[in-house]
Scaffold this motif. Structure first.
Motif, mmCIF file in Angstrom:
data_model
loop_
_atom_site.group_PDB
_atom_site.id
_atom_site.type_symbol
_atom_site.label_atom_id
_atom_site.label_comp_id
_atom_site.label_asym_id
_atom_site.label_seq_id
_atom_site.Cartn_x
_atom_site.Cartn_y
_atom_site.Cartn_z
ATOM 1 N N MET A 1 -10.785 -6.580 0.804
ATOM 2 C CA MET A 1 -10.072 -6.311 1.944
ATOM 3 C C MET A 1 -8.782 -5.584 1.745
ATOM 4 O O MET A 1 -8.422 -4.658 2.379
ATOM 5 C CB MET A 1 -9.744 -7.677 2.529
ATOM 6 N N LEU A 2 -8.009 -5.907 0.759
ATOM 7 C CA LEU A 2 -6.982 -5.352 0.369
ATOM 8 C C LEU A 2 -6.883 -3.771 -0.151
ATOM 9 O O LEU A 2 -6.431 -2.976 0.434
ATOM 10 C CB LEU A 2 -6.173 -5.935 -0.851
ATOM 11 N N ARG A 3 -8.407 -3.467 -0.836
ATOM 12 C CA ARG A 3 -8.547 -2.230 -1.070
ATOM 13 C C ARG A 3 -8.807 -1.153 -0.102
ATOM 14 O O ARG A 3 -8.350 -0.374 0.474
ATOM 15 C CB ARG A 3 -9.802 -2.095 -2.281
ATOM 16 N N TRP A 4 -9.538 -1.738 1.019
ATOM 17 C CA TRP A 4 -9.956 -0.981 2.080
ATOM 18 C C TRP A 4 -8.663 -0.833 2.979
ATOM 19 O O TRP A 4 -8.896 0.036 4.024
ATOM 20 C CB TRP A 4 -11.362 -1.451 2.779
ATOM 21 N N GLY A 5 -7.927 -1.899 2.897
ATOM 22 C CA GLY A 5 -6.791 -1.973 3.862
ATOM 23 C C GLY A 5 -5.693 -0.632 3.465
ATOM 24 O O GLY A 5 -5.171 0.117 4.324
ATOM 25 N N ILE A 6 -5.796 -0.597 2.145
ATOM 26 C CA ILE A 6 -4.872 0.409 1.450
ATOM 27 C C ILE A 6 -5.352 1.950 1.823
ATOM 28 O O ILE A 6 -5.066 2.849 2.138
ATOM 29 C CB ILE A 6 -4.898 0.355 -0.180
ATOM 30 N N THR B 1 -5.953 9.285 -1.163
ATOM 31 C CA THR B 1 -6.673 8.342 -0.701
ATOM 32 C C THR B 1 -8.275 8.327 -1.016
ATOM 33 O O THR B 1 -8.596 7.153 -1.377
ATOM 34 C CB THR B 1 -6.738 8.333 0.863
ATOM 35 N N ALA C 1 0.133 -10.479 -0.137
ATOM 36 C CA ALA C 1 -0.684 -9.734 -0.746
ATOM 37 C C ALA C 1 -1.564 -10.313 -1.739
ATOM 38 O O ALA C 1 -2.761 -10.090 -2.186
ATOM 39 C CB ALA C 1 -0.338 -8.459 -1.104
ATOM 40 N N ILE D 1 -4.697 -12.163 -0.306
ATOM 41 C CA ILE D 1 -5.691 -11.199 0.301
ATOM 42 C C ILE D 1 -6.928 -11.113 -0.524
ATOM 43 O O ILE D 1 -6.559 -10.651 -1.738
ATOM 44 C CB ILE D 1 -5.049 -10.180 0.946
ATOM 45 N N ALA E 1 -7.323 2.670 4.448
ATOM 46 C CA ALA E 1 -7.038 2.767 5.952
ATOM 47 C C ALA E 1 -5.530 3.346 6.134
ATOM 48 O O ALA E 1 -5.204 4.297 7.051
ATOM 49 C CB ALA E 1 -7.197 1.675 6.772
ATOM 50 N N THR E 2 -4.633 2.776 5.422
ATOM 51 C CA THR E 2 -3.440 3.019 5.581
ATOM 52 C C THR E 2 -3.273 4.635 5.094
ATOM 53 O O THR E 2 -2.229 5.454 5.698
ATOM 54 C CB THR E 2 -2.534 2.185 4.412
ATOM 55 N N ALA F 1 0.823 -1.163 0.021
ATOM 56 C CA ALA F 1 -0.055 0.050 0.196
ATOM 57 C C ALA F 1 0.698 1.497 0.023
ATOM 58 O O ALA F 1 0.191 2.375 -0.169
ATOM 59 C CB ALA F 1 -0.916 0.088 1.387
#
Length: 246
Positions: free
Chosen positions: A226-231, A111, A219, A222, A233-234, A21
């Motif tokens: 889930m990966l998209r929203w983790g990015i 973001t 990654a 994943i 959040a980062t 991310a």
């Protein structure tokens, strides 16, 4: 010994984070400053340390990497190098106060762009991908990366999404490759200016490379949402940290 362990740990996690991310500089920069390195030198040294991590991350996603619509891989390489060089040159003449004020807003915008990329693509859709627009977009983001490495991954993912790239793993692999190219140009300029502490940089390179490859391979397993929203959040956390530091 404690300082060495801190730098190695920060570089390893930063390499993994950049592979997924972006935002690795938020770990390497504070770690170097904590060990007594001046902030400007810490920024340059940390960027050098993360360069091999970008390469390792791109290799980890090698099966999925593909250029975005409207651009060839050759043109993407050229644009990345030109933009990175321009951004690094601009950084040399930018006042510190201006730099601190602009960065958090850039991170927030990037973001939001990534979070709402699918909806924006529908709104902005209008025929075949435009090579001219794609060229300008890559140049702008590459210049940002040469100017300031923090949040570069978020911006690249947002850009590739708007250009019509839909495979998140392909976007991640491309992100790491472009990041490596433009960062290499910036590193050359930093080194020419004598801003790099090579003992720390070389030590952290090894840890960041291991983290970059491992992060990319994990990654790929994943789920994309889930990966998209983790990015996302980062990106929000990075922006908040910069606002807090103002």
């Amino acid at each position: 010994m404690l300082e060495t362990a801190l730098l190695l740990a920060a570089a390893f996690v930063a390499g993994a984070l950049n592979a997924v991310a972006g935002g690795g500089s938020f770990l390497t920069l504070p770690a170097l400053v904590f060990t007594g390195v001046p902030p400007v030198v810490a920024n340059a040294t940390g960027t050098v340390a993360l360069l091999p991590g970008y390469l390792a991350g791109a290799w980890g996603f090698r099966e999925d990497t593909a250029p975005p619509p409207g651009l060839s891989m050759r043109l993407l390489v050229v644009l990345s190098l030109i933009g990175g060089a321009a951004g690094a040159a601009l950084l040399l003449v930018t006042p510190d106060a201006t730099f601190r004020r602009v960065v958090p807003w850039l991170l927030l915008a990037a973001t939001a762009l990534f979070a709402f990329g699918p909806q924006l693509r529908k709104v902005l859709a209008g025929g075949q991908p435009s090579t001219a627009k794609a060229t300008l977009g890559v140049l702008a983001v590459a210049a940002y990366g040469g100017y300031f490495n923090g949040g570069l991954g978020i911006l690249l993912l947002a850009l590739f999404g708007l250009l019509g790239q839909t495979n998140l793993n392909a976007m991640n692999g491309l992100k790491n490759g472009v990041s490596a190219l433009l960062t290499a140009i910036a590193v050359a300029i930093y080194a020419a200016g004598g801003l790099v502490l090579w003992p720390q940089a070389l030590m952290m390179m090894v840890a960041a490379t291991a983290g970059g490859y491992g992060g990319a391979r994990v990654a790929r397993r994943i789920p994309a949402p889930m990966l998209r929203w983790g990015i996302v959040a980062t990106g929000l956390v990075m922006a908040a940290l910069f606002f807090w530091r103002q």
